[in-house]
Design a protein around this motif. Structure first.
Motif, PDB file in Angstrom:
ATOM      1  N   THR A  44       0.821  -1.103   0.102  1.00  0.00           N
ATOM      2  CA  THR A  44      -0.010  -0.068   0.106  1.00  0.00           C
ATOM      3  C   THR A  44       0.846   1.117   0.125  1.00  0.00           C
ATOM      4  O   THR A  44       0.651   2.218  -0.711  1.00  0.00           O
ATOM      5  N   HIS A 227      -4.366  10.515   5.502  1.00  0.00           N
ATOM      6  CA  HIS A 227      -5.113   9.251   5.331  1.00  0.00           C
ATOM      7  C   HIS A 227      -4.367   8.285   6.169  1.00  0.00           C
ATOM      8  O   HIS A 227      -3.261   8.413   6.489  1.00  0.00           O
ATOM      9  N   VAL A 229      -3.553   4.129   7.086  1.00  0.00           N
ATOM     10  CA  VAL A 229      -3.864   2.683   6.673  1.00  0.00           C
ATOM     11  C   VAL A 229      -3.603   1.804   8.004  1.00  0.00           C
ATOM     12  O   VAL A 229      -2.453   1.785   8.420  1.00  0.00           O
ATOM     13  N   GLY A 344     -10.548  -2.108   2.747  1.00  0.00           N
ATOM     14  CA  GLY A 344     -11.322  -0.768   2.393  1.00  0.00           C
ATOM     15  C   GLY A 344     -11.554   0.162   3.516  1.00  0.00           C
ATOM     16  O   GLY A 344     -10.596   0.181   4.450  1.00  0.00           O
ATOM     17  N   ARG A 345     -12.339   0.986   3.522  1.00  0.00           N
ATOM     18  CA  ARG A 345     -12.805   1.933   4.498  1.00  0.00           C
ATOM     19  C   ARG A 345     -13.025   1.291   5.836  1.00  0.00           C
ATOM     20  O   ARG A 345     -13.988   0.505   5.763  1.00  0.00           O
ATOM     21  N   TYR A 354      -8.457   3.334   6.626  1.00  0.00           N
ATOM     22  CA  TYR A 354      -8.477   2.036   5.882  1.00  0.00           C
ATOM     23  C   TYR A 354      -7.916   1.055   6.690  1.00  0.00           C
ATOM     24  O   TYR A 354      -6.959   1.128   7.472  1.00  0.00           O
ATOM     25  N   ILE A 374      -7.037   0.044  -1.614  1.00  0.00           N
ATOM     26  CA  ILE A 374      -6.986   1.323  -0.833  1.00  0.00           C
ATOM     27  C   ILE A 374      -6.280   2.207  -1.494  1.00  0.00           C
ATOM     28  O   ILE A 374      -6.849   3.567  -1.407  1.00  0.00           O
ATOM     29  N   GLU A 383     -14.290   2.101  -6.325  1.00  0.00           N
ATOM     30  CA  GLU A 383     -13.761   0.961  -5.721  1.00  0.00           C
ATOM     31  C   GLU A 383     -13.620  -0.289  -6.905  1.00  0.00           C
ATOM     32  O   GLU A 383     -14.584  -0.666  -7.334  1.00  0.00           O
ATOM     33  N   ASP A 390     -15.318  -4.770   0.706  1.00  0.00           N
ATOM     34  CA  ASP A 390     -15.995  -3.704   1.484  1.00  0.00           C
ATOM     35  C   ASP A 390     -16.065  -4.001   3.132  1.00  0.00           C
ATOM     36  O   ASP A 390     -16.919  -5.108   3.413  1.00  0.00           O
TER      37      ASP A 390
END
Length: 514
Positions: A44, A227, A229, A344-345, A354, A374, A383, A390
């Motif tokens: 990621t 953001h 992760v 995902g979120r 995420y 992501i 997406e 999800d």
């Protein structure tokens, strides 16, 4: 049986050392902060850095030293017998999207390795899910048909490259295997070249979502990021209670040298006999390293892990004449109750946190896939694969209600049993009877205490109450660790965190007071 003095450290970790990175020393800002540095976190971070974002990676220990460092390194879209289950639970469209996404992730590794010039011992091989017993043939025929309908070039066969007869197998061509840490080392070098920051020895202890999000580390340093992760295998920040939709399992792994002319030349797996997974890796002298996985168990179950290693070694020696044991380690994974990973979120947080988890043992393609999914979400793109993964999905979760309820019943039953159990003379006898290398849980001063006697005869004592949600840990006699049966947290003999979701070590106790 052969005992290894340096058991526990995987072949990958011994043969692909990473550069060291300093802990985070002061406050920092980034477009994206990635917590965790396994294949999910580094894939990621690399995708985000390539998309032009300022990235910081925060690792509590060493890069890729957790689940990814102990994998078997298979890259395949054939996941044991997943497709017949997916089709029956979620429909043919879901199975097709699963096949397409996993195959895309496989191709992504091949493309990225070529683009970056990474020598990660990547070899194209067929993948086979097989059975030795005739009773398993019908299920594999159904799996072959379901996988073929989902878009994989699957076929049912009755022959393989294994040195023993099989009753049948699902076969898919053009899958792959690689050295996962050599691949990730290439990503790390490119992340740094792209301006990304990486910090080891930096445990994140608090996440406050917002715009930006704010992360606090054990040292008190903070990171502000638009953001975040959470790539920690089991989510260490779980406001959506994803833990209730995950079950934990651990697999033992052994490896040893076989002659090159006995290489079965494929990726093999069977669910028979406590699971057996087989592949090989190239050695510098032209031989092959046979890697065998199996003896799956729940962390903290308190079973005899050493005996599991013995069974696995006996199986390898019986089925692969000439096998010579050289390495052994163990891998841990988790599975979502509806059989689909959660990528995902993170539900209930803002739209900029995420998560990726629940790969059911197939984290190599799953981790690469997570980086792609992501990054698309961060960039505001649709997406990929129609929201199949999800974490906030409702329909699949409702259809898997029986599995969800069973998982929660198992956790609740264990939690209650721990508190009703007086522990008496201890789970494995009184402290006075402990031999070097053994551990037991006893009650001392009214509180459960985890006690281990090391090889020199010295006692080590810590609280037996897991700092995650309070279940009691149990001793793993082969790895000499304390493990929580509820959500898979693992601790060293002196209480240090080896694996989350726990964020705090087990409290130390005075052995002299036992």
């Amino acid at each position: 049986m052969n005992r290894l003095l340096d058991s526990g450290r995987s072949y990958w970790m011994r043969t692909a050392p990473f550069p060291s990175f300093a802990p985070l020393a002061g406050d920092a800002e980034a477009d994206a902060a990635v917590i965790g540095s396994g294949i999910v976190g580094l894939s990621t971070a690399w995708e985000l850095a390539r998309a032009g974002l300022r990235v910081v990676v925060l690792e509590a220990d060493r890069l890729a030293g957790g689940v990814t460092g102990h994998t078997t390194g298979k890259l395949t879209a054939l996941h044991t017998a997943a497709y017949d289950t997916l089709r029956s639970k979620h429909g043919e469209d879901a199975a097709s999207r699963y096949a397409a996404s996993q195959s895309t992730a496989l191709r992504r590794v091949i493309d990225v390795a070529g683009e970056l010039g990474v020598d990660c011992e990547l070899e194209v091989r067929p993948a086979l899910t097989y059975c030795e017993q005739p009773e398993g043939v019908d299920a594999l025929r159904a799996e072959a048909e379901a996988a073929r309908a989902a878009g994989l070039g699957a076929s049912f066969v009755t022959a393989s490259g294994l040195p023993f007869p099989i009753a049948g197998a699902v076969r898919v061509e053009d899958q792959a295997q690689f050295h996962p840490l050599k691949y990730l080392r290439g990503l790390v070098e490119d992340i740094v070249a792209l301006g990304g920051r990486i910090h080891e020895g930096t445990r994140v202890t608090e996440l406050v979502d917002g715009n930006p999000c704010r992360l606090t580390t054990a040292s008190g340093a903070t990171v502000s990021a638009r953001h975040v992760v959470v790539a920690t295998h089991h989510p260490v920040f779980d406001h959506a209670l994803l833990a209730t939709r995950l079950t934990q399992h651990r697999d033992l792994v052994i490896a040893g040298v076989i002659p090159a002319d006995r290489d079965p030349e494929g990726l093999y797996i069977t669910e028979e006999g406590g699971k057996r997974s087989v592949r090989t890796a190239p050695l510098s002298d032209g031989g092959r390293l046979l890697i065998v996985t199996g003896e799956m168990f729940t962390p903290g179950s308190g079973g005899d892990t050493e005996a599991g290693y013995d069974r696995l070694q006996s199986w390898a020696e019986q089925h692969f004449p000439g096998f010579t044991l050289s390495h052994r380690w163990a891998a841990q994974d988790n599975s979502a109750t509806d059989k689909l990973p959660l990528i995902g979120r993170l539900p209930t947080d803002g739209d900029n946190v995420y998560v990726a988890t629940g790969f059911a043992g197939w984290g190599m393609t799953g981790g690469v896939l997570a980086g792609m999914v992501i990054t698309s979400l961060v960039n505001g793109e649709p997406e990929p694969w129609g929201g199949l993964y999800d974490p906030g999905r409702l329909g699949p979760a409702l259809r898997s209600a029986p599995e969800f309820l069973k998982a929660q019943w198992d956790v609740g039953k264990r939690f209650v049993k721990d508190r009703l159990d007086t522990l008496g003379e201890g789970t494995h006898g009184p402290v006075s009877s402990l031999r070097p290398g053994e551990g037991t849980v006893v009650r001392a001063g009214g509180e459960p205490c985890a006690v281990h006697r090391d090889d020199q005869g010295e006692l080590h004592a810590v609280s037996a109450v897991c700092t995650h949600l309070g279940c009691l840990v149990a001793f793993n006699n082969a790895e000499r660790t304390w493990e929580c049966p509820c959500h898979g947290s693992r601790f060293g003999i002196d209480g240090e965190i080896l694996q989350g979701p726990a964020l705090r070590p087990l409290e130390r106790r005075d052995p002299g007071e036992l």
